[in-house]
Design a protein around this motif. Structure first.
Motif, short mmCIF file in Angstrom:
data_model
loop_
_atom_site.label_atom_id
_atom_site.label_comp_id
_atom_site.label_asym_id
_atom_site.label_seq_id
_atom_site.Cartn_x
_atom_site.Cartn_y
_atom_site.Cartn_z
N LEU A 1 0.82 -1.21 0.00
CA LEU A 1 0.00 0.00 0.00
C LEU A 1 0.86 1.25 0.00
CD1 LEU A 1 -2.78 1.30 0.13
CD2 LEU A 1 -2.71 1.08 2.62
N ALA A 2 1.90 1.28 0.84
CA ALA A 2 2.79 2.44 0.88
C ALA A 2 3.50 2.62 -0.46
CB ALA A 2 3.80 2.27 2.00
N THR A 3 3.89 1.51 -1.09
CA THR A 3 4.56 1.60 -2.39
C THR A 3 3.64 2.17 -3.45
OG1 THR A 3 5.92 -0.31 -1.81
CG2 THR A 3 5.79 0.28 -4.14
N MET A 4 2.40 1.70 -3.49
CA MET A 4 1.45 2.20 -4.48
C MET A 4 1.13 3.67 -4.24
SD MET A 4 0.72 -0.31 -6.56
CE MET A 4 -0.91 -0.42 -7.22
N MET A 5 1.01 4.06 -2.99
CA MET A 5 0.73 5.47 -2.70
C MET A 5 1.91 6.35 -3.09
SD MET A 5 -1.30 5.11 0.92
CE MET A 5 -1.39 6.88 1.12
N ARG A 6 3.12 5.83 -2.93
CA ARG A 6 4.30 6.59 -3.35
C ARG A 6 4.32 6.76 -4.87
NH1 ARG A 6 7.62 3.54 -1.09
NH2 ARG A 6 7.47 4.47 0.97
N ASN A 7 3.90 5.72 -5.59
CA ASN A 7 3.81 5.83 -7.05
C ASN A 7 2.74 6.83 -7.47
OD1 ASN A 7 5.76 3.82 -7.27
ND2 ASN A 7 4.24 2.18 -7.45
N LEU A 8 1.69 6.95 -6.65
CA LEU A 8 0.58 7.85 -6.96
C LEU A 8 0.78 9.25 -6.39
CD1 LEU A 8 -2.29 5.32 -6.21
CD2 LEU A 8 -1.77 6.27 -8.45
N PHE A 9 1.84 9.49 -5.62
CA PHE A 9 2.13 10.78 -5.00
C PHE A 9 0.98 11.21 -4.08
CE2 PHE A 9 4.86 10.53 -8.61
CZ PHE A 9 6.04 11.13 -8.20
N LEU A 10 0.49 10.27 -3.28
CA LEU A 10 -0.59 10.54 -2.35
C LEU A 10 -0.17 10.13 -0.95
CD1 LEU A 10 -3.64 9.27 -4.44
CD2 LEU A 10 -3.10 11.64 -3.89
N ARG A 11 -0.79 10.78 0.04
CA ARG A 11 -0.44 10.51 1.43
C ARG A 11 -1.53 9.80 2.20
NH1 ARG A 11 2.69 15.89 3.75
NH2 ARG A 11 4.39 15.91 2.23
N LYS A 12 -2.73 9.79 1.69
CA LYS A 12 -3.85 9.22 2.45
C LYS A 12 -4.56 8.16 1.62
CE LYS A 12 -8.19 10.37 4.78
NZ LYS A 12 -9.18 11.42 5.11
#
Length: 937
Positions: free
Chosen positions: A186-197
């Protein structure tokens, strides 16, 4: 404009509490939304887009939408604009390859609105500043589960966040499984999406459950249909074959992670992909048996679905095609049968499948022999239950008419695919038609079923026997031709006809166990199942049993009759309550079906968890619509297990996501990855070239790479951009990547390398590179998740010196050797992955000057050509390049003076002559006018 300002006073179509809560949450902040399937993700997206579209002066970009989703979004935005009377709403504009003009796209972007843009076009427009990232109000990403680090979507978001830190960014997904694979996924995908929440909304969410489990529940009737003994026996045998195949895989590949390689996981849709992904890195090392078993698993898993979905005749025909596909060629001594065909379970599958269609007489009589066959034609149990449900609905409508509501009274039948739709349509059309014998029995027996599939099954058996006869003729022809060649090679007397009339000694004969199909089928010499072919007498007996009756002939005549003379009698609009609609599951599109059909009765012929939730959302959203649902499934079947496994897997995925989110640290994206500190940027520009004094020189510009726009299909431009290189997309005629004024790289994947050798394209590309660059290079790039090898090395001495000098060598290694002999100065770079390539490019660019994009585009063009005139849209350019008469020299004039290909196609010879010349103009005109000439002739 503020990206997350207060919502505009627009009319929304979000009646449920969880939908409204999620909408308000998305308006306030940027986040990743993971919603359970069937809870109305697209409705939420369209309402959110309309809220921004109605405000006006916004530029909203939609990324990752499929064609059918674009159609849905466009239709929904038009409906919202009409209902809310929003004068500023413009609707959706889809930007794809149809937009051939760069100037047209630039004008559209300047006007604002909602745009769904393909990733390849969007990334080029952003890099060339045709679309200024700072002007974008916000970006909405669909199918966020597909955004991996090397995808074009991640590249787009990185460019967007580098230059625009104010615009909103929202991502959506209804597939939680990809977010649970790997380390901290989940953290990896959010980093790819440039999102924090991350916002998670499973079915068991308190707000969702409260919205769907209120007073307005749909009436659900579960119908557990028992399988026949034959179906259960076949399913069990297939499961045994799957289990044995998995055990063999484990024995042959002991060094892999195989916790999920079990029978329960084999029921999931992505099991084949999961096994292949684990074996891909060592695919060149695994044995032939392992490769065969991986292929067999796909076949066996499809059979698990077929035995429940296909009728008995179609399933037997399916098995015949499988057997023929895996049988060795006639006369071949090579072992090609899959291992599962040697099991006793395989005999059970083929034998029982035949018994469901026809069987031998149990006792011979005076008029029949034991070799005669009688049709059995076992019907699928769900058919009879479906007929009973329809009769029940008719009785209820007649004796207890429902209260008037907003439903149309339509009966909606949902199934898995279009093939099942056709099957059910044929059954419903003929279920009340019975053969004469059954009609007489029905009069005598009042308890006999009122509906039957005998008419349809008799027709299918006739079609199958005709197909089998043609299939047998083709097989025997192939065998006889091959046998003649073998016999001639062994004994020349056979070719002269000395043994005429004698059967070949090794010709395969069909051995029938006691003459009965019901007995175990015979095995071949190697122990595998031998395909069964009916004798002519047996086919005759079957055809006599299922011959066409007068009633069938009359029905066929009615179908053939031309009804155009009495159109009023044959064509009319039916009332909705008189319709039975059969439709296949189509994901989010099913919400449209429910809203348009407004059914009162829904029959789920096959289970689907997502559609059940869509029914819940539909019923909870409409107070004035009553819905009764019939939920059919085979008890104790793979169908039931797969449905339960899907629900359980989704629940487990959301549970793991919730736990990871609770323990996850803050994901630093906006100011972290992709946005570089000025001091670091300066240090990256320090050139380490030592020019006589050992001093360091600071260049005035960061590293730059000129990239051919066709290369944006790959992930390499994104990885180069991630290493803080400036990517300049251009339409290059020489090379794919220009690293410096002297270095030109032609990139080839393994598949592209093979095809370019076949058509000779690679030799031409190397020649042009040597004409314009001092250091041409050929990059052979492998997939990161696959084996880093071409093929086993062998002795190539005999292959390089072919007897025929015009004959090219057959293997890839020899072709590479000949390429290096033809171009001794050509440097070949072997890269195991795009990540490795990016690192190699970074090393090659050290101590080198930066390339000039204008000079890179001019390479290979005429001297008087202007590089600025080159368009970035390649699809129409490539299509025009293959037209007869179009050459690299005159294509520039056509692309500059014509707006699109249609304009070129409508030009006359006189109009084409000033641009391309008389002869070329005549060829171009003749190509586009060819169909008209053929018609006139």
């Amino acid at each position: 404009m503020s990206a997350n300002s207060a919502p505009q006073p627009v009319k929304l179509s979000l009646p449920l509490e969880y939908q409204q809560a999620l909408f308000q949450e998305l308006r306030k902040e940027d986040e990743l939304v993971v919603l359970a399937k069937g809870l109305g993700l697209m409705r939420l997206v369209t309402n959110l887009l309309h809220s921004y579209d109605a405000a006006g002066n916004n530029l909203i970009i939609v990324v990752g939408a499929e064609d059918r989703e674009n159609a849905w979004i466009g239709e929904a935005l038009a409906e919202h604009a009409a209902i809310s009377m929003s004068p500023k709403a413009r609707g959706l504009t889809v930007v794809n390859t149809d937009f051939t003009s760069v100037a047209a796209r630039e004008r559209m972007y300047a006007q604002g609105g909602v745009y769904s843009i393909t990733s390849r076009i969007l990334v080029v427009d952003l890099l060339t500043t045709l679309l200024d990232p700072e002007r974008i109000t916000g970006v909405m990403v669909l199918h966020a589960d597909k955004v991996i680090a090397t995808s074009l979507e991640a590249f787009i978001l990185r460019i967007y966040r580098q230059k625009n830190k104010v615009g909103f960014l929202k991502a959506f997904s209804d597939s939680p499984d990809p977010f649970t694979i790997g380390f901290s996924p989940l953290a990896t995908m959010m980093r790819n999406l440039f999102l924090r929440k991350a916002s998670l909304w499973p079915r068991f969410h308190v707000t969702v459950a409260g919205s769907l489990e209120g007073k307005k529940k749909a009436e659900v009737i579960e119908l557990e249909v028992p399988m026949t003994d034959s179906m259960r026996e076949i399913q069990q045998a297939i499961m045994e074959c799957v289990e044995v195949s998995i055990q063999e895989l484990k024995k042959g590949n002991t060094g892999l992670e195989m916790d999920d390689w079990n029978l329960d996981s084999a029921l999931l849709k992505n099991f084949d992909i999961m096994v292949r992904r684990q074996l891909d890195p060592n695919w060149h090392r695994v044995s032939w048996k392992t490769k065969q078993i991986v292929s067999d698993l796909t076949v066996l898993r499809s059979m698990l679905h077929s035995v429940l979905a296909y009728d008995s005749v179609s399933f037997l025909q399916h098995l015949d095609t499988i057997h023929a596909a895996h049988s060795p060629q006639p006369g071949s001594t090579r072992q090609t049968q899959p291992p599962w065909m040697f099991l006793e379970s395989a005999h059970t599958i083929f034998n029982t499948a035949k018994q469901r269609v026809y069987n031998s007489n149990a006792k011979p009589t005076e008029n029949t022999t034991i070799d005669s066959l009688k049709p059995v034609l076992e019907e699928l149990p769900k058919w009879a239950v479906l007929g009973e449900v329809l009769e029940e609905i008719d009785r209820d409508l007649y004796f207890e008419p429902p209260l008037r509501d907003d439903s149309n009274g339509t009966i909606l039948i949902m199934c898995s695919d279009t093939a099942t739709c056709r099957q059910l349509r044929e059954y419903l059309q003929s279920m009340h038609v019975k053969p004469p014998k059954e009609s007489e029995d029905a009069q005598d027996d009042p308890d006999s079923p009122k509906v039957s599939a005998a008419f349809m099954m008799r027709k299918k058996l006739r079609q199958y026997l005709n197909w089998k006869r043609q299939f047998a003729q083709i097989s025997s022809t192939l065998f006889s031709e091959n046998q003649k060649a073998l016999d001639s090679a062994l004994d020349p007397r056979i070719a002269k006809g000395n043994y005429k009339g004698k059967a070949a000694l090794n010709k395969r004969r069909r051995v029938r166990g006691g003459g009965s199909v019901g007995s175990n089928p015979s095995r071949g010499a190697n122990g595998t199942v031998v395909q069964y072919f009916e004798k002519p007498s047996e086919v005759t007996d079957l055809m006599n049993e299922i011959k066409i009756t007068e009633e069938e002939a009359s029905l066929k005549a009615d179908i053939i009759a031309d009804p155009l003379e009495d159109m009023d009698e044959f064509y009319e609009l039916y009332e909705m309550q008189d319709l039975v609609v059969i439709h296949a599951f189509e994901g989010d599109q099913d919400e449209h079906i429910l809203e348009e059909v407004k059914p009162r009765y829904i029959i789920m012929y096959e289970p689907d968890a997502a559609f059940i939730r869509r029914i819940e959302v539909y019923r909870s959203s409409h107070n004035d619509r009553n819905v009764r649902v019939y939920f059919m499934f085979y008890g104790g079947s793979v169908e039931e297990q797969r449905y339960l496994a899907t629900v359980r897997r989704e629940k487990d995925s959301f549970t793991r996501l919730i736990k990871e989110r609770a323990s996850m640290s803050v994901v630093m994206t906006v100011e972290g990855k992709g946005v570089e500190d000025p001091q670091e940027a300066f240090l990256r520009t320090v050139n380490t070239r030592i020019a006589g004094g050992g001093r360091l020189a600071a260049t005035a510009q960061p590293p730059r790479v000129v990239v051919d726009v066709r290369e944006f299909r790959s992930s390499l431009p994104s990885l180069l951009h991630g290493r803080s290189m400036i990517i300049v997309p251009c339409m290059l005629t020489v090379g794919d990547y220009i690293l410096s004024p002297q270095i030109c790289v032609e990139r080839k994947s393994v598949s592209d390398l093979i095809s370019s050798f076949k058509d000779g394209r690679l030799y031409n590309q190397c020649e042009t590179m040597f004409q314009h660059y001092r250091n041409p290079m050929l990059l052979i790039e492998f997939d990161q998740n696959k084996s880093f090898t071409l093929e086993p090395f062998a002795d190539l001495s005999g292959n390089l010196k072919s007897v025929n000098p015009n004959e090219a060598p057959s293997d890839l290694q020899s072709k590479l050797v000949l390429l290096t002999l033809a171009f001794p100065r050509l440097r070949v770079i072997w890269s195991s992955s795009p990540y490795e390539t990016a690192e190699i490019f970074e090393g090659l660019k050290t101590q080198q000057e930066e390339p000039d994009p204008i000079q890179a585009v001019r390479a290979g063009l005429d001297r008087d050509s202007r590089a600025e005139d080159q368009a970035f849209n390649l699809e129409p350019h490539d299509m025009l390049a293959v037209v007869p008469g179009v050459t690299p020299k005159n294509i520039k004039n056509l692309t500059l003076k014509a707006e699109n290909i249609r304009e070129v196609a409508n030009m006359t010879v006189d109009e084409l002559e000033p641009m391309v010349g008389r002869e070329a103009g005549r060829q171009i005109f003749g190509f586009f006018d060819r169909n008209l000439i053929d018609v006139d002739d």
